[in-house]
Design an enzyme around this catalytic site. Structure first.
Site, PDB file in Angstrom:
ATOM      1  N   SER A  88     -10.245  -0.232  10.917  1.00 49.90           N
ATOM      2  CA  SER A  88     -10.530   0.949  10.123  1.00 49.90           C
ATOM      3  C   SER A  88      -9.303   1.521   9.412  1.00 49.90           C
ATOM      4  O   SER A  88      -9.451   2.303   8.477  1.00 49.90           O
ATOM      5  CB  SER A  88     -11.119   2.036  11.021  1.00 49.90           C
ATOM      6  N   LYS A  97      -2.921   8.136   8.342  1.00 50.66           N
ATOM      7  CA  LYS A  97      -4.353   7.835   8.292  1.00 50.66           C
ATOM      8  C   LYS A  97      -5.096   9.165   8.324  1.00 50.66           C
ATOM      9  O   LYS A  97      -4.679  10.091   9.046  1.00 50.66           O
ATOM     10  CB  LYS A  97      -4.715   6.979   9.519  1.00 50.66           C
ATOM     11  N   SER A 140      -8.266  -1.703  15.082  1.00 47.50           N
ATOM     12  CA  SER A 140      -8.216  -1.011  13.792  1.00 47.50           C
ATOM     13  C   SER A 140      -6.835  -0.890  13.158  1.00 47.50           C
ATOM     14  O   SER A 140      -6.717  -0.494  12.003  1.00 47.50           O
ATOM     15  CB  SER A 140      -8.819   0.385  13.918  1.00 47.50           C
TER      16      SER A 140
END
Lengths: 480, 95, 487
Positions: free
Chosen positions: C154, C79, C178
């Site tokens: 997210s 990420k 997330s």
């Protein structure tokens, strides 16, 4: 200053702790490096980095707390103080707010009348220092150097117990002496390792509630503290006597102009939004830790002063001067213990000639060219009558110049005092014979002429005759 | 509870955020809704509860006082838009 | 034989070990998919093609030399919230569009040291603030199950990439759900470990007391493999905890017989879409059939989770994001008039709307006069919530329920109302507030869209969650379902 007004002062002293690395990072705290070469990612507030607390700052804060008889918090918490400023890289300063490591304590100073006075310490907390802004020579810009960012500070907050600029200075000196004794700070004021903010207000004598205070920022010398407070007190009294009101504001002391002026950057009312720093956990200290630190504490100035008075039979003023700094006290004590001479004589030399010479050269006692052992040797030779006062000064100068020990200098320069009566007697007889007029006048009652005879004898012996012996012999012969 | 324009202006200033007119209007409305939503916390039975700052019940670990970071300025400063002689530049600060 | 891009980490590991294919071949295959069929998903902010091939070749050499690490040659994606040395790290924000991290996050360093090959940095909601991936400065990620829909957020880019077979596994971060919410919406496995289990050093902070790094994979066994490498004490993170790391793969085979599963009644009330409800009920029935027992437990302060989170998280974020001021790194406004203008415009232009909104919310709840009513009160409620979980875990080993109230929603559907968007995390937030390990695993379909089963355990119980998930996956094959276009 008007007798109708009472001055109320509280000090916040920021003392830089003498660690090798920063409070939350492994960057060096050494002073004077090229800009930003000692600002690591943590100090710069880089995305993703995290603080880890330096164990030495906890120990040092505990030392200080114990030295001022304060409560040591078993659990203290770091909080974030949020505000934007270019020298504050993260946009918040990590500090302690609700739960500081050191709680209420106290110390004693001498007030303006020479009496002992208790000054309360509200708290002392750990925090990180900010960087520095450089405003000159950058053509409309300020340059930010973050080498100092993250340097550990202990902020020591006093109660508003101080009643004059002099008391404030005396309190600040006392704190300075304590942190130096503890060796938790170098106390170097030029380098900003020891500086203070003063909260100053005045109120009509007898009034209970405090007047509106002004905060004087960044006072970095004892002299400035005194001057800035005095200036501010007069300014406030003048305002009040003219029927005005004092504004609560932050002021910067300008040492060049000897005046205070409002800080533009602090005009906006701040809302620091303190909250516990989620990157750091509570600092927990147990009794065993505290007792171990307590056992490691050196003798503190007040205790040392009393001991010097008792053990070395020093006068209180001399004991106070000698114990103001740990290094000076250590110097005195090792000289006093080394020699066979009297401790008071050692004290006189340390406070007098040695301090004078050091001040003249701008040297610390740690860098004295004359060692404690050397000084002890000198005092010993005075005590055993080898040296007169005058010769002793000559020997001291020799030691200062690096010519060796007192005995080496005495031998090399042939400075041995003549105490042998037969040698002195010959000279005394010669002087009496050579000055019949003065002998007659003396015998007629002009006692003061004894000085003349002593002078003549000393002149003949090149100053080496023992003045006591000379004096006694002259009196014997002249009155005989 | 809802927020008025002055409050939002004040918050934006504290947070150093310049908002466009649309963003500002939207903020007044949305922040009011968020604040009204979190207002229900007042009803929670929190008498005598100790505030929780961390999800783990540990004490702060201490680091040895050692210098472990060296000078990496030139590489680090490649991320800065405005530097001169090793200094980070900002519009002149008046103290 | 399963195509390379559909194989699990565990399968790829044995394929590499047996010499069936090399890491370079595997890497080339996946890079081609990322540039080809995967491109439309917008799952990546940065693809590290050249770097990945170099790393793959080094891994092949290491294997030849008999020095293969635990993850030798296995491709992963990070990420874009994790700093990676000399690689652009954006956090999904214009603020960091050109930011090159000068260091490796601890997690990145550990995975690389074990031989993992990093294919790129995945797209995400800006500074991890969002549940739909629509707040990314680099555009929304699309859900491989329906390109009109959000993959959640997210960690949406990581989830979409794993679901679409662009990579077998990806790292993520979870502050309020997330990792787990996008895993649920994309039919992947998402694991958020106990707070303090994985170092936060080098992970760009959103809300420090809630953030935790974890993984998104296609199987529980893969999650166990990765967690074993990532987990563990880090002296650079004061909140990382020194608790021994078990071999998570060791206990996967233990049957679930006798395991006590807690069910929270409110998790199944009207907030949950009925098609999701039946999928989750069925999964629970499967576990019961495998020998687990189901017990009802009560979390009396459950309704306060979302409002508590929306005080605590913005408060911490408002402070964490103050460092982005245009001075030392990050976006800097052009020609600032003065210092204030530099700050306000750099931050005003560099941050997107949701980030600004959260910074302002946080600034408000910490400000003078409101601190006690909001921030301090939220911290107290947080304690109540943690106490609720502690009480429940005295009676059960795991709490199970839905991960999200609905399957994947359409892009643009919820962006208008922040509260509706926030409520999407209603089932996941409690674990963050209490610091508990939690995971989501595929458990069925609703309206042809994936549904996630949510598991929460007591602190440090990752091994048990992974065991339960693995045993479920031995019995079912929901986790093998693939979106048709990416089969």
């Amino acid at each position: 200053m008007s007798r109708d007004w009472e001055v109320v002062i509280g000090l916040e002293i920021h003392t830089q702790l003498a660690t090798r690395s920063k409070i939350f990072s492994g960057a060096s705290t050494a002073y004077g490096a090229a800009p930003n070469t000692q600002a690591c990612l943590v100090d710069l507030g880089y995305p993703g980095v995290l603080p880890v607390l330096n164990e030495q700052v906890v120990r040092m804060a505990t030392c200080f707390g114990l030295a001022v008889h304060a409560e040591i918090a078993r659990r203290s918490v770091f909080a974030r103080k949020n505000y934007f400023y270019p020298d504050l890289p993260k946009g918040y300063q990590i500090s302690q707010y609700e739960l500081p490591i050191v709680g209420r304590g106290e110390l004693f100073i001498e007030d303006d009348d020479g009496n002992e006075k208790r000054i309360g310490i509200t708290r002392a907390h750990l925090e990180e220092d900010a960087g520095k802004s450089i405003h000159e020579g950058l053509d409309g810009y300020s340059g930010i150097d973050l080498n100092r960012a993250g340097t550990p500070l202990l902020e020591i907050v006093s109660e508003p117990d101080l009643r004059s600029a002099k008391e404030a200075v005396s309190y600040m000196r006392k704190i300075h002496s304590i942190v130096r004794y503890l060796e938790i700070s170098d106390g170097n004021m030029q380098e900003g390792s020891f500086r203070c903010d003063a909260n100053v207000s005045v109120r009509p004598r007898g009034q209970k509630e405090l007047g509106t205070r002004a905060e004087l920022k960044n006072l970095n010398s004892f002299r400035f503290v005194e001057k800035a407070i005095n200036f501010e007190v007069e300014r406030q009294i003048e305002i009040l006597e003219d029927g005005g009101t004092v504004m609560q504001e932050t002021l910067l002391y300008d040492s060049d102009k000897d005046e205070t002026r409002p800080m533009r950057s602090k005009e906006e009312a701040n809302d620091y939004r303190y909250f516990p720093d989620p990157d750091l956990l509570p600092v927990e200290i147990d009794d065993a830790y505290i007792e171990a630190v307590r056992a490691s504490l050196p003798e503190m100035p007040d205790a040392k002063k009393l001991r010097f008075m008792k053990e070395y039979e020093l006068k209180i003023e001399d004991a106070a001067i000698l114990t103001a700094s740990r290094a000076l006290a250590d110097y005195f004590e090792s000289a006093a213990l080394a020699g066979g001479g009297s401790a008071q004589a050692v004290a006189n030399w340390v406070i007098g000639d040695l301090t004078g010479a050091l001040n003249k050269e701008g040297l610390d006692i740690e860098r004295s060219p004359v060692s404690a052992a050397q000084l002890a040797g000198l005092v010993q030779r005075i005590d055993d009558n080898t040296l007169s006062g005058k010769l002793a000064k000559e020997v001291f100068d020799g030691m200062w110049a690096g010519e060796g020990t007192a005995d080496e200098i005495i031998a090399a320069r042939g400075l041995r005092q003549i105490s042998d009566s037969s040698a002195i007697e010959a000279v005394v007889d010669r002087v009496i014979q050579a000055n019949p007029t003065q002998v007659a006048e003396f015998r007629a009652g002009k006692d003061k002429l004894i000085g003349f005879f002593v002078g003549q004898v000393m002149k003949e012996t090149g100053g080496k005759a023992n003045p006591g012996v000379v004096n006694k012999m002259l009196l014997d012969k002249l009155s005989g | 509870m809802s927020l008025d324009k002055d409050q939002v202006q004040h918050i934006a200033m504290l947070a150093r955020l310049r908002l466009s007119d649309t963003e500002f209007a939207e903020s007044v409305e949305k922040l009011s809704r968020i604040v009204a939503f979190v207002d229900q916390l007042k009803n929670a039975p929190t008498a005598g509860v100790v505030p929780m700052a961390h999800p783990v019940n540990e004490a702060q670990r201490l680091r040895a006082d050692e210098v472990t970071e060296g000078d990496d300025r030139d590489r680090i400063q490649q991320n800065a838009v405005s530097v001169s002689d090793g200094l980070y530049l900002v519009p002149k600060v008046i103290e | 034989m399963t195509a390379l891009h559909r194989r699990s980490l565990v399968e790829l590991k044995s394929g590499l070990a047996s010499g069936e294919f090399s890491s370079v071949e595997l890497t080339e295959t996946l890079l081609a998919r990322i540039a080809g069929e995967g491109a439309g998903l917008n799952a990546f902010i940065t693809v590290l093609a050249d770097q990945a091939l170099v790393a793959a070749s080094a891994a092949d050499d290491a294997r030849a030399a008999g020095k293969a690490g635990v993850l030798n040659g296995l491709p992963i994606v990070h990420k874009d919230i994790f700093c990676m040395r000399d690689v652009r790290t954006t956090c999904g924000s214009r603020m960091l569009e050109n930011f090159v991290a000068p260091y490796d996050a601890t997690l990145v360093a550990r995975l690389s040291a074990a031989g993992a090959v990093v294919l790129g940095k995945s797209n995400m909601d800006e500074f991890a603030m969002g549940s739909s991936n629509e707040t990314s400065y680099f555009g929304p990620v699309r859900n491989p199950w329906d390109l009109e829909r959000s993959p959640g957020g997210s960690s949406g880019g990581s989830a979409a990439a794993v679901a679409a077979g662009l990579v077998p596994a990806a790292t993520g971060t979870d502050t309020g759900g997330s990792i787990r919410q996008p895993a649920a919406l994309t039919n992947t496995v998402g694991l958020k470990p106990t707070y303090g289990r994985v170092s936060r050093y080098g992970m760009i902070a959103f809300a420090s007391s809630l953030d935790q790094a974890g993984v998104i994979t296609r199987s529980a066994a893969d999650a166990a493999l990765l967690l074993g490498v990532m987990a563990g004490f880090d002296e650079r993170d004061s909140t990382s905890v020194d608790v021994p790391v078990p071999d998570y793969s060791d206990t996967l085979a233990t049957p679930v017989k006798g395991l006590r599963i807690g069910i929270v009644r409110q998790h199944f009330d009207e907030g949950l879409e009925s098609s999701c409800r039946s999928a989750v009920r069925e999964a629970l029935a499967t576990l019961e059939a495998q020998g687990a027992t189901l017990t009802e437990v009560d979390l009396p302060n459950l309704d306060y989770c979302v409002p508590t989170y929306y005080v605590v998280a913005p408060a911490e974020c408002s402070s964490n994001l103050s460092r982005f001021d245009g001075v030392r790194f990050g976006y800097r406004a052009e020609d600032p008039r003065d210092l204030l203008d530099l700050y306000c415009r750099s931050r005003g232009e560099g941050f997107g709307a949701e980030v600004k909104r959260r910074i302002m919310t946080g600034t408000y709840v910490l400000s003078a006069g409101y601190y006690d009513a909001y921030y301090l009160q939220a911290q107290k409620v947080r304690q109540l919530i943690a106490d609720d979980f502690a009480r429940a875990f005295a009676e059960v080993d795991v709490i199970a329920g839905p991960t999200t109230p609905t399957p994947a929603f359409k892009l643009g559907d919820k962006t208008d109302d922040p509260i509706t968007m926030y409520l999407n995390d209603i089932y996941t937030i409690g674990a963050n507030l209490a610091g508990l390990p939690a995971m989501s695993l595929p458990c069925g379909m609703a309206r042809q869209l994936p549904v996630g089963l949510h598991l929460v355990g007591p602190h440090w119980s990752e091994a048990r969650l992974l065991q339960l998930a693995h045993q479920y996956q031995l019995q079912t094959d929901w986790h093998l379902a693939t979106p048709e276009a990416y089969a």
